[in-house]
Design a protein around this motif. Structure first.
Motif, mmCIF file in Angstrom:
data_model
loop_
_atom_site.group_PDB
_atom_site.id
_atom_site.type_symbol
_atom_site.label_atom_id
_atom_site.label_comp_id
_atom_site.label_asym_id
_atom_site.label_seq_id
_atom_site.Cartn_x
_atom_site.Cartn_y
_atom_site.Cartn_z
ATOM 1 N N UNK A 11 -0.613 6.292 9.024
ATOM 2 C CA UNK A 11 -1.988 6.445 9.503
ATOM 3 C C UNK A 11 -2.891 6.891 8.358
ATOM 4 N N UNK A 12 -2.395 7.840 7.554
ATOM 5 C CA UNK A 12 -3.204 8.338 6.439
ATOM 6 C C UNK A 12 -3.514 7.216 5.457
ATOM 7 N N UNK A 13 -2.507 6.394 5.164
ATOM 8 C CA UNK A 13 -2.750 5.284 4.237
ATOM 9 C C UNK A 13 -3.793 4.343 4.795
ATOM 10 N N UNK A 15 -6.165 5.049 6.886
ATOM 11 C CA UNK A 15 -7.472 5.701 6.830
ATOM 12 C C UNK A 15 -8.063 5.605 5.433
ATOM 13 N N UNK A 16 -7.221 5.891 4.436
ATOM 14 C CA UNK A 16 -7.726 5.830 3.063
ATOM 15 C C UNK A 16 -8.138 4.414 2.702
ATOM 16 N N UNK A 17 -7.389 3.453 3.189
ATOM 17 C CA UNK A 17 -7.715 2.070 2.908
ATOM 18 C C UNK A 17 -9.082 1.725 3.485
ATOM 19 N N UNK A 19 -11.415 3.776 4.248
ATOM 20 C CA UNK A 19 -12.420 4.531 3.506
ATOM 21 C C UNK A 19 -12.782 3.834 2.206
ATOM 22 N N UNK A 20 -11.752 3.403 1.490
ATOM 23 C CA UNK A 20 -12.023 2.752 0.210
ATOM 24 C C UNK A 20 -12.772 1.440 0.409
ATOM 25 N N UNK A 22 -14.841 0.833 2.818
ATOM 26 C CA UNK A 22 -16.215 1.209 3.170
ATOM 27 C C UNK A 22 -17.028 1.557 1.925
ATOM 28 N N UNK A 23 -16.354 2.200 0.974
ATOM 29 C CA UNK A 23 -17.054 2.585 -0.243
ATOM 30 C C UNK A 23 -17.216 1.386 -1.174
ATOM 31 N N UNK A 24 -16.119 0.684 -1.400
ATOM 32 C CA UNK A 24 -16.173 -0.391 -2.383
ATOM 33 C C UNK A 24 -16.876 -1.632 -1.850
ATOM 34 N N UNK A 26 -19.757 -2.364 -0.122
ATOM 35 C CA UNK A 26 -21.131 -2.621 -0.542
ATOM 36 C C UNK A 26 -21.248 -2.822 -2.057
ATOM 37 N N UNK B 93 -10.904 11.761 5.823
ATOM 38 C CA UNK B 93 -10.458 11.198 4.548
ATOM 39 C C UNK B 93 -9.742 12.241 3.705
ATOM 40 N N UNK B 96 -6.294 12.905 4.972
ATOM 41 C CA UNK B 96 -5.435 11.785 4.603
ATOM 42 C C UNK B 96 -5.099 11.816 3.117
ATOM 43 N N UNK B 101 0.815 10.428 -0.683
ATOM 44 C CA UNK B 101 1.089 9.000 -0.531
ATOM 45 C C UNK B 101 0.489 8.264 -1.709
ATOM 46 N N UNK B 167 -22.505 7.019 3.839
ATOM 47 C CA UNK B 167 -21.919 6.444 2.621
ATOM 48 C C UNK B 167 -22.211 7.321 1.416
#
Lengths: 305, 296, 368
Positions: A11-13, A15-17, A19-20, A22-24, A26, B93, B96, B101, B167
């Motif tokens: 789940x954490x991975x 979420x980070x994915x 998130x990344x 969402x950031x990258x 745009x 975030x 996580x 990981x 953002x």
């Protein structure tokens, strides 16, 4: 530790994915669109893959907009702001922490209070002050009756005028009137062992010596962190540079970029060119973050303390 | 920590050291603030035609203006939704990223990047990305025409603002919250594991309670900032529209002061806004601050 | 209160370790294959210098570290692959690791809460343990409001409220000042007498080991040097390492050579009669050396280098054929400043060790 954390780690991975992305996302879309042509945009909308028009669009930024000189303004403003903030914060924190003065608490409170109301809230009246930095002096002379006296003697009251609008100084000054740096340095000074000071005194060091020979070298990381933080903040300011500059040649890059967007609805804006502008304008700060990320993170954490 | 023996005794040097900064602050912070309050009691002529003392008339005028209250309401809505999201999402975030990981390290790097694009640049980018005709939701619009129309639908415009604000807010809050999580000693996790708490349970029983100070701080800073920082986004993406749907108070003040030349009205609104922010900050410290601090 | 005592005593399990290894990578082997059995209800102290693997061993038993190879059995169950909560162990950490946001009561009740014990029973058990440890008045305070000794008792209470089969301590007294350390030692010994839990206590302090242990497990670079009662370890150390680790000042170790009928020092003086040849290491404790007196050993001359008067006795450092020997004089003995000492090494107090391996050679001389 022996435990089954697999579900949580998956789940954490995820979420980070997300998130990344969402950031990258745009950022990528901006870059990709900046490499396409206007016609492409009208035909296909968003560019999901890069094209070959990047340098074309960049060239147009240089020839059709004032962004190059605005970049220079941004650089000057951000850099000077960072330097000024570093120096002023260091000196004021030093004065407050290392001297036996009764007004230390008051001074610090006055400085700290500036954090509560950022420049965007007080823009109206700050503009007025910037348009005549001597207005408080004039007001004081008027109110205290001195001007009446002067008018009687010399025939006219003192009415000084000095506008700092549309100057680099005017762009920087209100942004520098901010207490975060002082707070940062004060917190840092408090972490230093008191014995350092005593040893320096035993060695015969006076206040200036102590500041230059001992405190300054030790504060290197704080300086770096504050510099990066303030530089980025200065580069990305919008409202104050917008009102404090009246000609496009004095505007900062971020303001200039925003001006490229048309005000009203109508035809689709030339997004490829604008995105190319966004890439150029963001290049300097992004580069700073990429290279100096360590200091930025340190700065953010220090300011939290 | 600083006892008497660790202080210099010069009297004038410290004054000299602080003076430049103090001058700057007085001139560009305290004078403008004072002036805002001062002018709210006067009717200012915009082109230097003098001023007239009007007592509380300005306040009466502003407070009876429906536009003012609407802008204020929108500001509060934005403050609550955007700030909560701007703290909640980085929190998730950070929890996580705190796990060991493979994605933790790259994520920690990438999540800081928006700090370089802050403010108006974000606005420009999001104005494009969420454009109904050529943006990311354009295909959706082609399939269901009109479903995404930030140019017409105030809520859609509001959503775009919130997305852009979140953002931009991720780096700062993410870094602070992650630092807080990482300062929790490993033995605390070990003790909880020995007590039988699995990793999911530890998030709620150990990690979240122990970063309350950091959560509190990010929330306080976020509230204050959301009131003011949205200006850049509004001016680039929605220009206060459609139909004033995204005219927050800070934008209205700007428009009134610089486009409408209503200096008195703008000053009055500024004064009210400043009092609001100060009270808000104070309230947060008083009510929440006390419950949050415990020794580790 | 007796309920807790008997419950823990009944739950006490033995710990058996078979072929246990721990390596972080092929080059970094922390614990080469180890076999040892700790009896149920026994208080075992794991003693050794920093880096000897004692904490690693403890954490492997607890389940906080994975084993690289081998088995761990608690009672008759194999536990090396089980999570900590399924092993029936409780641990007291060096820094206590109390939850700062919970009250003393909540700290102690937490494990019961996680395992689903009903509220009333939780309150009862915590109250019983709190009474036993003198914490009854502090149940509603937070750890930040307690002293170091009180915090430690809460940490202990948190561990025993679970009625664990095994109680693990990771250098719990290192953070306390000397007086408190002494008081806590007494309390811990008392506690063990009452509840009789199988206890594994890790420390680097030999005084704690000597006073608390039923048996001491001495580790050196992951290997077991000796596993025996404190008395046996003190009087019959199995190696030079053990001999020098236990006892303050540590045992003197001298290089001697046997010429077939006697053991000689480097300067030729005879220190003992023995039918041995070759090189050996000879050990004698500082308090066993007799100065100027008559004993059943040989007298040797040594040059006095240094003297420290500790009130109850003096510690002398003398040069004996090139090596420094420490002597602890008995109470009341008056040593005026002299340059030369006549030392007597009673044969019955001598320990002989292999010159190369350092292992003890029992029976060759009197003491073993």
């Amino acid at each position: 530790m022996i435990e089954n954390a697999r579900s949580l780690n998956i789940v954490a991975s995820l979420i980070l994915l997300v998130g990344m992305v969402y950031i990258l996302g745009p950022l990528y879309l901006t870059l990709a669109t900046a490499t396409q042509s206007y016609e492409f945009l009208l035909r296909n909308g968003l560019a999901w893959y890069p094209g070959d028009q990047f340098f074309n669009n960049v060239a147009r930024i240089f020839t059709e907009t004032r962004i190059p000189i605005q970049m220079f303004n941004s650089l000057a403003v951000a850099f000077s702001l960072a330097i000024a903030t570093c120096i002023l914060s260091f000196l004021s924190a030093y004065a407050i922490v290392y001297f036996r003065i009764r007004w230390a608490g008051v001074a610090f409170a006055l400085i700290l209070a500036t954090i509560m109301l950022p420049v965007d809230i007080r823009v109206i009246t700050t503009y007025q002050v910037a348009s005549n930095v001597f207005s408080p002096v004039n007001a004081l002379l008027d109110v205290s009756g001195l001007n009446g006296l002067i008018a009687g003697i010399f025939g006219a009251p003192v009415q000084l005028e000095l506008s700092v609008l549309n100057t680099h100084f005017g762009l920087i000054a209100p942004l520098a009137a901010h207490g975060t740096g002082t707070f940062l340095f004060r917190q840092f000074f408090r972490t230093l062992p008191g014995d350092l000071f005593k040893a320096a005194r035993m060695d015969g060091a006076g206040p200036i010596r102590f500041m230059v020979d001992i405190l300054l070298p030790l504060s290197r990381t704080s300086f770096a962190a504050l510099f990066v933080l303030t530089f980025l903040s200065g580069w990305t300011q919008y409202l104050w540079p917008l009102v404090a500059s009246s000609t496009p040649d004095m505007q900062t890059a971020v303001v200039g970029l925003a001006r490229l967007l048309p005000d009203s609805e109508g035809e689709v804006p030339d997004f490829p060119m604008i995105m190319a502008g966004a890439v150029i304008v963001s290049l300097v700060p992004l580069l700073m973050i990429a290279l100096l990320q360590r200091y930025l993170v340190q700065g953010l954490v220090l300011s939290e303390k | 920590m600083t006892s008497e023996s660790t202080l210099f005794s010069n009297r004038w040097l410290p004054v000299l050291l602080v003076a430049p900064f103090m001058l700057l602050i007085v001139l560009f912070f305290y004078v403008p603030i004072f002036q805002a309050f001062y002018w709210s009691f006067f009717l200012e002529q915009p082109f230097g035609g003098g001023s007239m003392f009007v007592g509380l008339d300005n306040f009466a005028r502003v407070l009876s203006d429906r536009e003012f209250w609407q802008a204020g309401w929108r500001t509060i809505v934005f403050m609550v939704t955007a700030s909560s999201l701007a703290v909640l999402i980085p929190l998730i975030l950070a929890v996580a990223a705190d796990r060991r990981i493979r994605l933790s390290l790259p994520a920690r790097n990438v999540l800081v990047w928006p700090k370089g694009v802050a403010g108006a640049s974000i606005g420009v980018v999001f104005a494009f990305v969420f454009n109904p005709f050529v943006g990311i939701l354009a295909p959706l619009n082609k399939a269901f025409p009109g479903i995404w129309a930030p140019g017409i639908d105030g809520t859609d415009a509001f959503i775009t603002l919130i997305a852009a604000h979140v953002w931009g807010g991720i780096p700062f809050n993410f870094v602070i919250l992650l630092a807080g999580l990482q300062s929790i000693p490993r033995t605390m996790h070990q003790a909880a594991a020995m007590d039988g708490a699995g990793p999911w349970r530890r998030i709620f029983d150990v990690q979240l309670p122990l970063i309350m100070p950091q959560l509190f701080l990010t929330l306080v800073l976020e509230f204050t900032e959301s009131v003011t920082s949205a200006f850049a986004l509004i001016d680039t993406i929605t220009h206060g529209g459609p139909g004033g749907a995204t005219t927050l108070l800070v934008y209205k003040i700007y428009k009134d002061g610089f486009s409408g030349y209503d200096l008195s009205g703008a000053s009055t609104q500024t004064a009210i806004l400043m009092v609001f922010v100060i009270l808000l900050t104070a309230a947060q410290f008083v009510f929440l601050g006390r419950r949050i601090n415990y020794e580790r | 209160m007796n309920a807790i005592d008997t419950a823990i005593r009944a739950a006490a399990a033995s710990i058996t370790v078979k072929d246990l290894t721990k390596a972080y990578d092929p080059q970094t082997v922390v614990i080469p294959p180890m076999d040892v059995e700790l009896k149920a209800g026994e208080f075992t102290v794991v003693l050794g210098p920093s880096g000897c693997g004692k904490s690693t061993l403890l954490q492997m038993i607890a389940g906080l570290e994975r084993v690289t190879g081998g088995k761990i059995l608690i009672g008759t169950r194999e536990v090396q692959d089980l999570e900590p909560k399924h092993r029936g162990c409780a641990m007291v950490f060096q820094n206590y690791a109390l939850y700062p946001h919970m009250t003393v009561f909540e700290n102690m009740a937490y494990s019961l809460k996680v395992s689903g014990t009903p509220k009333a029973e939780r309150a009862e058990r915590v109250a019983a343990v709190a009474r036993m440890l003198g914490l009854a008045d502090y149940l509603h305070r937070k750890p930040g409001q307690l002293s170091g000794g009180q915090r430690q008792r809460v940490a202990i209470g948190r561990a025993i409220v679970r009625e664990p089969g095994v109680l693990l301590f990771d250098e719990p007294l290192s953070n306390l000042d000397a007086q408190l350390r002494h008081d806590m030692r007494v309390e811990l010994a008392d506690l063990h007498r009452r509840i009789g839990a199988t206890t594994v206590f890790v420390t680097h302090d030999q005084v704690e080991a000597m006073t608390l242990a039923d048996r001491i497990l001495i580790l050196n670079k992951g290997r077991i040097e000796q596993f025996d009662t404190p008395k046996a370890i003190y009087h019959h150390p199995a190696s030079v390492f053990v001999a020098k680790f236990i006892g303050a000042p540590p045992m003197n170790i001298l290089a001697v050579t046997g010429d077939g009928s006697a053991l000689r020092l480097a300067d030729g003086q005879v220190v003992a009669n023995a039918p041995l040849t070759g090189a050996y290491q000879l050990g004698i404790r500082p308090e066993d050396i007799v100065v100027d007196g008559k004993a059943d050993g040989h007298a040797v001359k040594a040059a006095l280098r240094f003297r420290e008067d500790l009130g109850s006795h003096s510690v002398l450092a003398a040069d004996l054929g090139g090596s420094i020997v420490r002597i602890a004089t008995p109470f009341g003995m008056d040593i005026v400043d002299r340059l030369e000492l006549l030392l007597n090494f009673p044969t019955s107090r001598l320990h002989l060790f292999d010159a190369a391996t350092g292992r003890a050679i029992p029976g060759a001389l009197g003491a073993q």
